[in-house]
Motif scaffolding. Structure first.
Motif, mmCIF file in Angstrom:
data_model
loop_
_atom_site.group_PDB
_atom_site.id
_atom_site.type_symbol
_atom_site.label_atom_id
_atom_site.label_comp_id
_atom_site.label_asym_id
_atom_site.label_seq_id
_atom_site.Cartn_x
_atom_site.Cartn_y
_atom_site.Cartn_z
ATOM 1 N N ALA A 48 -2.348 -2.888 9.128
ATOM 2 C CA ALA A 48 -2.161 -3.277 7.728
ATOM 3 C C ALA A 48 -1.431 -4.608 7.627
ATOM 4 N N LEU A 49 -0.453 -4.822 8.508
ATOM 5 C CA LEU A 49 0.270 -6.093 8.495
ATOM 6 C C LEU A 49 -0.632 -7.233 8.944
ATOM 7 N N VAL A 50 -1.518 -6.969 9.901
ATOM 8 C CA VAL A 50 -2.510 -7.974 10.295
ATOM 9 C C VAL A 50 -3.376 -8.349 9.100
ATOM 10 N N ALA A 51 -3.838 -7.332 8.362
ATOM 11 C CA ALA A 51 -4.680 -7.595 7.194
ATOM 12 C C ALA A 51 -3.941 -8.460 6.177
ATOM 13 N N ALA A 52 -2.684 -8.125 5.900
ATOM 14 C CA ALA A 52 -1.897 -8.924 4.966
ATOM 15 C C ALA A 52 -1.752 -10.352 5.468
ATOM 16 N N GLY A 53 -1.432 -10.492 6.759
ATOM 17 C CA GLY A 53 -1.212 -11.813 7.325
ATOM 18 C C GLY A 53 -2.438 -12.708 7.300
ATOM 19 N N ARG A 54 -3.635 -12.093 7.338
ATOM 20 C CA ARG A 54 -4.872 -12.878 7.310
ATOM 21 C C ARG A 54 -5.061 -13.599 5.970
ATOM 22 N N THR A 55 -4.326 -13.205 4.944
ATOM 23 C CA THR A 55 -4.481 -13.814 3.612
ATOM 24 C C THR A 55 -3.313 -14.731 3.251
ATOM 25 N N THR A 82 -7.648 -2.864 2.240
ATOM 26 C CA THR A 82 -7.843 -3.754 1.107
ATOM 27 C C THR A 82 -6.515 -4.430 0.778
ATOM 28 N N VAL A 83 -6.571 -5.732 0.568
ATOM 29 C CA VAL A 83 -5.367 -6.537 0.358
ATOM 30 C C VAL A 83 -5.335 -7.050 -1.081
ATOM 31 N N ASP A 84 -4.226 -6.802 -1.765
ATOM 32 C CA ASP A 84 -3.977 -7.387 -3.079
ATOM 33 C C ASP A 84 -3.027 -8.570 -2.912
ATOM 34 N N ARG A 85 -3.432 -9.718 -3.432
ATOM 35 C CA ARG A 85 -2.600 -10.926 -3.343
ATOM 36 C C ARG A 85 -1.634 -10.931 -4.540
ATOM 37 N N ILE A 86 -0.535 -10.222 -4.387
ATOM 38 C CA ILE A 86 0.371 -9.988 -5.503
ATOM 39 C C ILE A 86 1.024 -11.259 -6.002
ATOM 40 N N ARG A 87 1.511 -12.099 -5.076
ATOM 41 C CA ARG A 87 2.229 -13.304 -5.500
ATOM 42 C C ARG A 87 2.171 -14.369 -4.427
ATOM 43 N N ASP A 88 2.000 -15.607 -4.863
ATOM 44 C CA ASP A 88 2.095 -16.779 -4.000
ATOM 45 C C ASP A 88 3.074 -17.748 -4.651
ATOM 46 N N ARG A 96 0.078 -6.618 -0.936
ATOM 47 C CA ARG A 96 0.028 -5.158 -0.923
ATOM 48 C C ARG A 96 -1.262 -4.742 -0.230
ATOM 49 N N VAL A 97 -1.161 -3.771 0.673
ATOM 50 C CA VAL A 97 -2.316 -3.337 1.456
ATOM 51 C C VAL A 97 -2.459 -1.826 1.329
ATOM 52 N N VAL A 98 -3.690 -1.371 1.109
ATOM 53 C CA VAL A 98 -3.990 0.064 1.093
ATOM 54 C C VAL A 98 -5.000 0.340 2.193
ATOM 55 N N ALA A 99 -4.691 1.316 3.055
ATOM 56 C CA ALA A 99 -5.600 1.746 4.118
ATOM 57 C C ALA A 99 -6.361 2.973 3.638
ATOM 58 N N VAL A 100 -7.691 2.952 3.820
ATOM 59 C CA VAL A 100 -8.546 4.001 3.265
ATOM 60 C C VAL A 100 -9.435 4.596 4.349
ATOM 61 N N GLN A 101 -9.531 5.914 4.347
ATOM 62 C CA GLN A 101 -10.501 6.657 5.155
ATOM 63 C C GLN A 101 -11.110 7.758 4.293
ATOM 64 N N HIS A 102 -12.390 8.021 4.476
ATOM 65 C CA HIS A 102 -13.076 9.083 3.727
ATOM 66 C C HIS A 102 -12.856 8.941 2.224
ATOM 67 N N GLY A 103 -12.758 7.706 1.754
ATOM 68 C CA GLY A 103 -12.612 7.460 0.328
ATOM 69 C C GLY A 103 -11.233 7.718 -0.232
ATOM 70 N N GLN A 104 -10.237 7.990 0.624
ATOM 71 C CA GLN A 104 -8.894 8.291 0.163
ATOM 72 C C GLN A 104 -7.870 7.387 0.850
ATOM 73 N N PRO A 105 -6.819 6.981 0.124
ATOM 74 C CA PRO A 105 -5.770 6.180 0.760
ATOM 75 C C PRO A 105 -4.959 7.020 1.732
ATOM 76 N N PHE A 107 -2.485 5.218 3.694
ATOM 77 C CA PHE A 107 -1.297 4.415 4.010
ATOM 78 C C PHE A 107 -1.198 3.291 2.990
ATOM 79 N N HIS A 108 0.033 2.955 2.633
ATOM 80 C CA HIS A 108 0.281 1.880 1.673
ATOM 81 C C HIS A 108 1.392 0.988 2.216
ATOM 82 N N LEU A 109 1.178 -0.308 2.160
ATOM 83 C CA LEU A 109 2.161 -1.259 2.686
ATOM 84 C C LEU A 109 2.351 -2.414 1.712
ATOM 85 N N SER A 110 3.601 -2.811 1.533
ATOM 86 C CA SER A 110 3.934 -4.062 0.854
ATOM 87 C C SER A 110 4.654 -4.946 1.862
ATOM 88 N N ALA A 111 4.249 -6.197 1.945
ATOM 89 C CA ALA A 111 4.860 -7.122 2.904
ATOM 90 C C ALA A 111 5.178 -8.434 2.218
#
Length: 296
Positions: A48-55, A82-88, A96-105, A107-111
């Motif tokens: 999830a942190l990798v995903a956030a860092g990519r943006t 999925t990554v939400d670009r909350i603030r720049d 904010r990142v949400v990890a999803v499997q089988h259509g359900q979250p 894990f949730h991360l804010s970095a």
């Protein structure tokens, strides 16, 4: 081109190299070996942190993360992030990142990320600890406790789950402390089993991965419990927070000093400090987890 087989670290780095699906959407594999039949929490947090860092622009480094484990991850299914670009902002970026499997979250991360700047400096001193090279590796130590851990098969499973990391216990491992109450404090030295590229974000993500391996073990020490590997405790991470204070390399020795101040209500709290070998406080960690005694 070489035909050398992939190392466990190569395998882990492959898991952290997420596949971009669409803008702000990434996919990661879920298939590393685990001690329990679910995706290892440190892996989900690192991905999830990798995903956030990519943006985030490369000149902004992660300085903190706050996360919640919502559901057990399925180790046989890829995870979509999925990554939400909350603030720049001018100095800080929030994702904010949400990890999803089988259509359900699951894990949730804010970095939060920050451009480098000068400021006030102080830190706690590094606690005493022996030189890591004087300590046995986990592969050398854990087989001596196979009878307490549930047999050689359990030891093999633990070692396989951690084979990308050289992790060395300063004292008898908490996993082996069945029936023996100890002060709820533990220390491990760790570094990756191989060199890493110089990308600072990669080192932060590897430290995030390792930070979930042993932290809740400190809760077990006060109660003489061996933990999830031996089945005398049912446990899972609930939330996980980290603050990255100073630069470090995850392929060089880091001391993970861990303690548990309290356990109650089926939950245990643990906190840790990660120091570089020269005494710099690099990372602070706090985690709460489910810690339940199985019903007879």
């Amino acid at each position: 081109m070489t035909n050398e087989p992939l190392t466990p670290l190569d395998d882990l780095l492959g898991l952290l190299d997420l596949e971009p699906i669409e803008e702000n959407i990434f996919r990661g594999a879920a298939g590393r070996a685990t001690i329990v039949p679910r995706v290892f929490g440190g892996q989900v947090a690192a991905q999830a942190l990798v995903a956030a860092g990519r943006t985030v622009p490369a000149d902004r480094r992660a300085h903190s993360l706050h996360s919640y484990f919502l559901r057990p991850g399925d180790p046989g299914v890829p995870i979509v992030y999925t990554v939400d670009r909350i603030r720049d902002g001018r100095s800080f970026t929030t994702r904010r990142v949400v990890a999803v499997q089988h259509g359900q979250p699951i894990f949730h991360l804010s970095a939060s990320f920050q451009t480098e700047e000068e400021g006030l400096e102080h830190q706690e001193p590094m606690p005493p600890a022996p030189d890591p090279l004087t300590l046995p590796t986990a592969a050398e130590m854990l087989p001596h406790y196979a009878d307490r851990l549930g047999g050689p098969e359990v030891v093999e499973r633990i070692l396989e789950a951690r084979d990308a990391v050289d992790l060395r216990y300063v004292d008898e491992p908490p996993l082996a402390s069945v029936g023996e109450r100890r002060e709820p404090k533990s220390q491990v030295w760790f570094r990756t089993n191989g060199k890493l590229a110089d990308d600072p974000m990669l080192h932060i993500c590897l430290a995030t991965y390792v930070s979930d391996m042993t932290l809740l073990d400190s809760v077990l020490l006060a109660h003489g419990r061996g933990g999830w590997a031996v089945g005398d405790v049912v446990g899972a991470s609930l939330d996980h927070a980290m603050w990255f204070h100073r630069p470090f390399r995850a392929d060089e020795w880091l001391l993970y000093d861990q303690e548990s101040p309290t356990a109650q209500g089926g939950r245990g709290l643990a906190r840790g400090r990660i120091f570089t070998a020269d005494g710099q406080l690099a990372v602070s960690v706090i985690q709460e987890g489910v810690v339940r005694v199985p019903r007879a």
